[in-house]
Scaffold this motif. Structure first.
Motif, PDB file in Angstrom:
ATOM      1  N   ASP A  56      -4.453  15.084  -0.657  1.00  0.00           N
ATOM      2  CA  ASP A  56      -5.134  14.743  -2.083  1.00  0.00           C
ATOM      3  C   ASP A  56      -6.109  13.888  -2.013  1.00  0.00           C
ATOM      4  O   ASP A  56      -6.918  13.998  -2.881  1.00  0.00           O
ATOM      5  N   VAL A  57      -5.763  12.712  -1.341  1.00  0.00           N
ATOM      6  CA  VAL A  57      -6.918  11.727  -1.449  1.00  0.00           C
ATOM      7  C   VAL A  57      -8.314  11.995  -0.817  1.00  0.00           C
ATOM      8  O   VAL A  57      -9.468  11.802  -1.215  1.00  0.00           O
ATOM      9  N   THR A  58      -8.049  12.501   0.477  1.00  0.00           N
ATOM     10  CA  THR A  58      -9.376  12.708   1.388  1.00  0.00           C
ATOM     11  C   THR A  58      -9.993  14.172   1.293  1.00  0.00           C
ATOM     12  O   THR A  58     -11.004  14.274   1.881  1.00  0.00           O
ATOM     13  N   SER A  59      -9.304  14.961   0.619  1.00  0.00           N
ATOM     14  CA  SER A  59      -9.585  16.501   0.632  1.00  0.00           C
ATOM     15  C   SER A  59      -9.053  17.005   1.810  1.00  0.00           C
ATOM     16  O   SER A  59      -8.431  16.315   2.901  1.00  0.00           O
ATOM     17  N   ARG A  60      -9.129  18.271   1.735  1.00  0.00           N
ATOM     18  CA  ARG A  60      -8.244  19.276   2.751  1.00  0.00           C
ATOM     19  C   ARG A  60      -8.739  19.119   3.953  1.00  0.00           C
ATOM     20  O   ARG A  60      -7.929  19.091   5.212  1.00  0.00           O
ATOM     21  N   PHE A  61     -10.105  19.301   4.256  1.00  0.00           N
ATOM     22  CA  PHE A  61     -10.476  19.483   5.712  1.00  0.00           C
ATOM     23  C   PHE A  61     -10.469  17.969   6.005  1.00  0.00           C
ATOM     24  O   PHE A  61      -9.997  18.071   7.234  1.00  0.00           O
ATOM     25  N   TRP A  62     -10.913  16.881   5.656  1.00  0.00           N
ATOM     26  CA  TRP A  62     -10.703  15.571   6.072  1.00  0.00           C
ATOM     27  C   TRP A  62      -9.308  15.122   6.279  1.00  0.00           C
ATOM     28  O   TRP A  62      -9.132  14.662   7.444  1.00  0.00           O
ATOM     29  N   VAL A 111       0.618  -1.273  -0.109  1.00  0.00           N
ATOM     30  CA  VAL A 111      -0.079   0.091  -0.080  1.00  0.00           C
ATOM     31  C   VAL A 111       1.021   1.258  -0.116  1.00  0.00           C
ATOM     32  O   VAL A 111       0.642   2.209  -0.983  1.00  0.00           O
ATOM     33  N   LEU A 112       1.748   1.119   0.656  1.00  0.00           N
ATOM     34  CA  LEU A 112       2.672   2.449   1.012  1.00  0.00           C
ATOM     35  C   LEU A 112       3.484   2.652  -0.202  1.00  0.00           C
ATOM     36  O   LEU A 112       3.784   3.669  -0.744  1.00  0.00           O
ATOM     37  N   ASN A 113       3.950   1.670  -0.873  1.00  0.00           N
ATOM     38  CA  ASN A 113       4.744   1.751  -2.102  1.00  0.00           C
ATOM     39  C   ASN A 113       3.964   2.262  -3.294  1.00  0.00           C
ATOM     40  O   ASN A 113       4.224   3.173  -3.732  1.00  0.00           O
ATOM     41  N   ALA A 114       2.691   1.926  -3.223  1.00  0.00           N
ATOM     42  CA  ALA A 114       1.628   2.458  -4.387  1.00  0.00           C
ATOM     43  C   ALA A 114       1.536   3.807  -4.267  1.00  0.00           C
ATOM     44  O   ALA A 114       1.910   4.706  -5.178  1.00  0.00           O
ATOM     45  N   LEU A 115       1.325   4.251  -2.933  1.00  0.00           N
ATOM     46  CA  LEU A 115       1.234   5.813  -2.547  1.00  0.00           C
ATOM     47  C   LEU A 115       2.455   6.475  -2.783  1.00  0.00           C
ATOM     48  O   LEU A 115       2.656   7.524  -3.548  1.00  0.00           O
ATOM     49  N   LEU A 116       3.690   5.731  -2.592  1.00  0.00           N
ATOM     50  CA  LEU A 116       4.905   6.569  -2.708  1.00  0.00           C
ATOM     51  C   LEU A 116       5.336   6.579  -4.206  1.00  0.00           C
ATOM     52  O   LEU A 116       5.667   7.845  -4.496  1.00  0.00           O
ATOM     53  N   GLN A 117       4.954   5.725  -5.001  1.00  0.00           N
ATOM     54  CA  GLN A 117       5.528   5.751  -6.019  1.00  0.00           C
ATOM     55  C   GLN A 117       4.537   6.634  -7.066  1.00  0.00           C
ATOM     56  O   GLN A 117       4.979   7.597  -7.931  1.00  0.00           O
ATOM     57  N   ARG A 131     -11.231   6.796  -6.048  1.00  0.00           N
ATOM     58  CA  ARG A 131     -11.249   8.134  -6.759  1.00  0.00           C
ATOM     59  C   ARG A 131     -10.210   7.914  -7.800  1.00  0.00           C
ATOM     60  O   ARG A 131      -9.883   9.115  -8.329  1.00  0.00           O
ATOM     61  N   LYS A 132      -9.552   6.729  -8.134  1.00  0.00           N
ATOM     62  CA  LYS A 132      -8.826   6.442  -9.239  1.00  0.00           C
ATOM     63  C   LYS A 132      -7.406   7.456  -9.073  1.00  0.00           C
ATOM     64  O   LYS A 132      -7.205   8.027 -10.026  1.00  0.00           O
ATOM     65  N   LYS A 133      -7.005   7.735  -8.076  1.00  0.00           N
ATOM     66  CA  LYS A 133      -5.870   8.431  -8.032  1.00  0.00           C
ATOM     67  C   LYS A 133      -4.387   7.502  -7.860  1.00  0.00           C
ATOM     68  O   LYS A 133      -3.529   7.895  -7.739  1.00  0.00           O
ATOM     69  N   VAL A 134      -4.682   6.481  -7.702  1.00  0.00           N
ATOM     70  CA  VAL A 134      -3.481   5.533  -7.870  1.00  0.00           C
ATOM     71  C   VAL A 134      -3.567   4.419  -8.862  1.00  0.00           C
ATOM     72  O   VAL A 134      -5.014   3.887  -8.975  1.00  0.00           O
ATOM     73  N   TYR A 159       2.819   9.434  -5.457  1.00  0.00           N
ATOM     74  CA  TYR A 159       3.015  10.972  -5.404  1.00  0.00           C
ATOM     75  C   TYR A 159       4.551  10.994  -4.993  1.00  0.00           C
ATOM     76  O   TYR A 159       4.916  11.147  -3.797  1.00  0.00           O
ATOM     77  N   LYS A 160       5.389  11.162  -5.803  1.00  0.00           N
ATOM     78  CA  LYS A 160       6.877  11.117  -5.607  1.00  0.00           C
ATOM     79  C   LYS A 160       7.030  12.523  -5.101  1.00  0.00           C
ATOM     80  O   LYS A 160       6.535  13.389  -5.669  1.00  0.00           O
ATOM     81  N   GLY A 161       8.000  12.610  -4.255  1.00  0.00           N
ATOM     82  CA  GLY A 161       8.520  13.907  -3.735  1.00  0.00           C
ATOM     83  C   GLY A 161       7.426  14.574  -2.638  1.00  0.00           C
ATOM     84  O   GLY A 161       7.754  15.692  -2.233  1.00  0.00           O
ATOM     85  N   LEU A 162       6.385  13.872  -2.308  1.00  0.00           N
ATOM     86  CA  LEU A 162       5.341  14.586  -1.422  1.00  0.00           C
ATOM     87  C   LEU A 162       5.453  13.793  -0.323  1.00  0.00           C
ATOM     88  O   LEU A 162       5.792  12.549  -0.075  1.00  0.00           O
ATOM     89  N   SER A 163       5.182  14.226   0.842  1.00  0.00           N
ATOM     90  CA  SER A 163       4.895  13.773   2.238  1.00  0.00           C
ATOM     91  C   SER A 163       3.608  13.135   2.329  1.00  0.00           C
ATOM     92  O   SER A 163       2.687  13.435   1.522  1.00  0.00           O
TER      93      SER A 163
END
Lengths: 361, 70, 504
Positions: free
Chosen positions: A77-83, A58-64, A358-361, A66-70
């Motif tokens: 990005d995934v949940t919206s800024r508020f959540w 899971v973490l690898n999928a997110l890391l690859q 949300r088709k982000k990964v 969202y490169k260079g992001l924390s």
């Protein structure tokens, strides 16, 4: 030489992961596993590899993606800024409580092992002061320090294991049957609760060579499985599961039993000295993560002005957290582990699924 | 309580001075939140208003076996 | 035209300008300009050379720097005896003849710049001044006395080469060329020092050394504002990043083989004219534990010895502090028999253990310092009197306990095994710091000291290279040769291209 200035390689991240897991493992894993799985406790780290593999996938999928992001940016990005802010606030609060728990445990452990009747404030305040100074050097210096501390730790743990082999009784570790499957599964929760890799992702924007994540994660996983197994085998094999399940510092007691050629003993001093090193890494890494979350949550320019005041809060929290070590142990076993499971395994998996939907990964 | 107020005050004065010096007053409001949390924590630590530690409160929440005794 | 009578204060001012501000002076190319600048220097020789009745030129050189035989045989003699010169009526023709190569000299340069002429004059060049044309010919006549190549005094080698660098830069660069006959060996030169005008050479292997690193070093050297480069630290302090540390950041060597070996690793060498020790950068902790002899012996033996060196460095650093911690705070941690033995040896000693340790440690350092400064003929006596007689008497008089002597002596001997003495001294300083921290709160204090030391190392970088490399921050690259000495057979597989990739 690391090319990207201010960045740490995935290999260094994994060293940080291994060392941060090592210190609570020594304190907690043997007792928890022995309490649940009895003589089969040494099999529990093997079961932990399964959730670990899921998590690194899971973490690898997110890391690859969202490169260079924390991890903070990924959550936004995934949940919206508020959540995202709400989730991060939960992380901030929980990590602060967890850090307070570890600072307190570190001081308690020193007092119960080699400094009886010494005021715990001495250890707490001095450690927080040192962390407050060193954290300003940044994660690059911390990661480098950790690589050296890892080597020391490796040397210590392997030496102690070799010295403890004669004291291990196989009767305490057997028999193993199919009846042990459920207890082993239950016992593995303790190990799973210590997979702190998610907490390191709060500074994933500082990672370089992210393509090597899976490879080094597997190395780290296998290494931790071996170390946890060694710790459990030496503790349970020397003292028996009933003693280990009840005593707070079972590994230390097991080390105290070492007697080289019947003449040399007192090896626990080396163990205690190495604990201080790993506790230092755990405290500084968690603080760094917390500071990064704070920076993101409050849109700060720099977290350095907040370090001193944060340590005052942390110091007070170490006392507010519990009255005595028994209460802290209960808190650790009955609350912290479950919360850790939620925050470091379930939440990232949920974020991954939301990202998938949300088709982000 | 006084000693904590003095420590928090000293740290605050130093950090605010440094913020002014480095022209980072944008973070001042956030810093004030931290100061307030620190003061609150020191109050809880000294006066123990809940008559229980944080662990105790949380363990009660999850109905831990810790309180079952034996 | 400036005459000698006009020189006086004006020349003094110009001279001061040259020295203090490194200013370029604007003087005509005439012998009077040189006479003004070197008015009080008796070693500066001004010779009026009468080629024939109509043509006179001036020759200037510094006695002792220029080779007088060469000046006489190859400049003065042809000018005054060869027909092609004695028949010349004007300077224009003389210039053509000299340019045509009638003076048999390898390196001849024509200039009208007094600054350049003065600069080269002070390096041993002979300056032939043509008054009316206002130009000068510069002849490379350098030829001063220098020490011949000798056996290294500080870095002894059992099987390695026995030549050592000398004070003369050109001899040193020639030694490098002899060992590495490749055009890729680049030897750049810069002049550093406003007054001393010392030649500083930067050597590296093109294609292996990191270009950025070379550029950065060149820039740092150019920025140096100093009067002299008579000592290595003048350069060292300007090129290192961390000033507040006792640990060395530059590796010194007097052995050309070690120097060349470093260049082949992609590092950069600095040779300073007048100093027989060369500098190698960047360095990391691992370089201070290696010797050239490591590559002259069996790799298994060397790997074990290297491992022991690291272990002994740890012993030198930690053991006295550990002893103080255990005996002062954690006696319960050691076996009963040993604890009783320690207590019994401490009976009657008036000082606390940590004071004993510090005093004794300083005493050992005193012995080293005395041994280094004293005449070699009585040097042996220092250790005999210091270690045996005074040491024995101190124990008998109950000033120090035998246990402390054993521990501190073991640490001191372990410290001597560190090949780099600067590093060994820095370790000794930290040994004292750890003893002090241990004396405050035992084992915890010692570990806090270790954390601070590791942090100190972790923060340090030399020209961007981590000080802890290859143990940290390199992702395991270059770690093959850190403790275990790899076989040359395996090393061969790493082509120069691969090596350069690593360095990038």
């Amino acid at each position: 030489m690391e090319k990207g200035k201010g960045k740490i390689s995935i290999r260094q991240v994994m060293f940080l992961f291994v060392v941060t897991v090592y210190t609570p493992s020594v304190r907690f894993v043997a007792g928890y596993s022995a309490g649940k799985a009895k003589q089969a406790a040494w099999l529990t780290p093997l079961v932990t590899l399964i959730p670990f593999l899921v998590l690194i996938y899971v973490l690898n999928a997110l890391l690859q993606k969202y490169k260079g992001l924390s991890f903070m940016d990924i959550i936004y990005d995934v949940t919206s800024r508020f959540w995202g802010k709400i989730i991060l606030l939960l992380y901030l609060v929980w990590l602060t409580v967890l850090l307070a728990l570890y600072v307190r445990f570190y001081a308690e452990r020193l007092v119960t092992s080699i400094y009886p009747n010494v005021n715990m404030n001495l250890f707490t305040i001095s450690m927080l002061l040192i962390v407050a100074i060193i954290i300003r050097a940044g994660i690059v210096a911390i990661a480098r320090m950790n690589e050296i501390i890892f080597l020391i730790e490796l040397f210590v743990i392997l030496s102690l294991f070799l010295l403890m082999i004669p004291t291990i009784k196989t009767d305490y570790l057997t028999p193993i049957s199919s009846m042990d499957i459920v207890p082993v599964m239950k016992g593995s929760i303790g190990n799973t609760g210590l997979i702190y890799i998610t907490y390191l992702f709060f500074f994933s924007d500082r990672f370089s060579r992210t393509k090597e994540f899976i490879r080094y994660s597997l190395y780290a996983g296998i290494f931790l499985w071996l170390v946890s197994t060694i710790i459990i085998i030496t503790s349970v094999g020397t003292l028996g599961h009933s003693i280990v399940g009840r005593s707070p510092l079972s590994f230390l007691i097991a080390v105290k039993n070492i007697s080289l050629l019947g003449v040399l003993s007192g090896f626990e001093s080396i163990l205690v000295a190495s604990w201080i090193l790993t506790d230092f890494i755990l405290i500084i890494v968690f603080t760094y993560s917390i500071m990064n979350i704070t920076k993101s949550l409050l849109n700060l320019r720099d977290f350095k002005p907040f370090i001193n005041i944060f340590f005052v809060i942390l110091y007070l929290l170490t006392w507010i957290l519990g009255v005595n070590v028994f209460e802290l142990q209960a808190f650790s076993a009955d609350f912290a582990i479950q919360m850790n499971l939620l925050m470091q395994v379930i939440v990232p998996i949920l974020i991954f699924f939301i990202a998938k939907i949300r088709k982000k990964v | 309580m006084l000693k904590y107020i003095m420590i928090i005050g000293a740290i605050s004065i130093y950090e605010i001075y440094m913020m002014v010096k480095k022209r980072q007053m944008k973070d001042f409001n956030a810093f004030l939140i931290f100061v307030l949390i620190a003061l609150l924590a020191s109050y809880i630590h000294v006066h123990d208003p809940f008559d229980a530690s944080l662990s105790e409160l949380l363990l009660k929440l999850v109905k831990s076996e810790y309180f079952k005794g034996g | 035209m400036i005459t000698l009578s006009k020189v006086g204060d004006e020349m003094k001012k110009i001279r001061t300008d040259i020295i203090n501000l490194n200013k370029k002076v604007d003087l005509p190319m005439e012998v009077e300009s040189f006479k003004g600048l070197f008015a009080n220097s008796h070693d500066c020789v001004f010779t009026e050379v009468m080629i024939n009745k109509e043509l006179t030129v001036h020759l200037v050189f510094v006695d002792g720097l220029a080779n007088c035989t060469n000046v006489m045989d190859f400049i003065l003699k042809p000018l005054t005896t060869l027909e092609k010169f004695t028949n010349i009526k004007d300077e224009k023709k003389l210039i053509d003849v000299i340019k045509g190569g009638s003076l048999y000299y390898i390196s001849v340069k024509e200039t009208n710049d007094v600054n350049l002429a003065v600069e080269l004059l002070l390096m041993g060049t002979a300056v032939l001044i043509l008054k009316e044309a206002k130009i000068a010919f510069l002849f490379e006549t350098r030829g001063f006395e220098s020490r011949s190549i000798q056996v290294p005094t500080e870095e002894t080698s059992l099987k390695g080469s026995k030549d050592a660098f000398v004070e003369t830069l050109r001899t040193n660069t020639a030694m490098l060329r002899r060992k590495m006959r490749t055009p890729d060996l680049v030897i750049e030169e810069l002049i550093v020092g406003k007054v001393s005008k010392t030649k500083v050479s930067v050597s590296y292997i093109d294609g292996i050394a990191n270009d950025q690193l070379v550029k950065s070093l060149r820039e740092r050297l150019k920025k140096i504002e100093t009067d002299q480069v008579l000592f290595t630290t003048v350069i060292e302090e300007e090129i290192i990043d961390s000033q507040y540390t006792p640990f060395p950041q530059v590796e010194y060597t007097e052995k050309p083989d070690k120097f060349c070996s470093a260049l082949l690793e992609g590092r950069i060498g600095i040779i300073i004219d007048g100093i027989p020790f060369t500098m190698i950068i960047p360095t990391s902790i691992v370089n201070f534990f290696q010797t050239t002899d490591d590559y002259s012996h069996n790799y298994i033996v060397v790997s074990i010895i290297r491992g022991i060196r690291y272990l002994l460095a740890a012993v030198a650093l930690i053991v006295p502090a550990f002893y103080v911690a255990i005996t002062s705070f954690h006696l319960e941690m050691i076996p009963e028999g040993l604890a009783l033995s320690v207590i019994s040896t401490e009976k009657g000693v008036p000082f606390p253990i940590f004071i004993e340790c510090i005093l004794l440690s300083i005493a050992f350092q005193t012995l080293i310092e005395a041994g280094a400064r004293i005449w070699s003929s009585i040097g042996g006596m220092v250790s005999l009197v210091g270690a045996l007689i005074v040491g024995e008497a101190a124990i008998t008089a109950n000033f120090i306990s035998p246990g402390v002597v054993v521990v501190v002596a073991a640490a001191a001997i372990a410290n001597y095994t560190i090949p780099n003495k600067d590093f060994a001294f820095a370790i000794w300083i930290w040994e004292i710091i750890l003893i002090l921290l241990s004396s405050v709160i035992g084992l915890y204090g010692m570990v806090i000291g270790i954390i601070l030391l590791i942090h100190h190392w972790a923060q340090m970088e030399v020209m961007g290279e981590p000080y802890l490399a290859p143990f940290a921050a390199t992702d395991g690259r270059n770690s093959k040769d850190a403790i275990i000495r790899s076989l040359f057979v395996f090393k061969k597989k790493e082509s120069l291209d691969e090596q350069s990739k690593i360095n990038e």
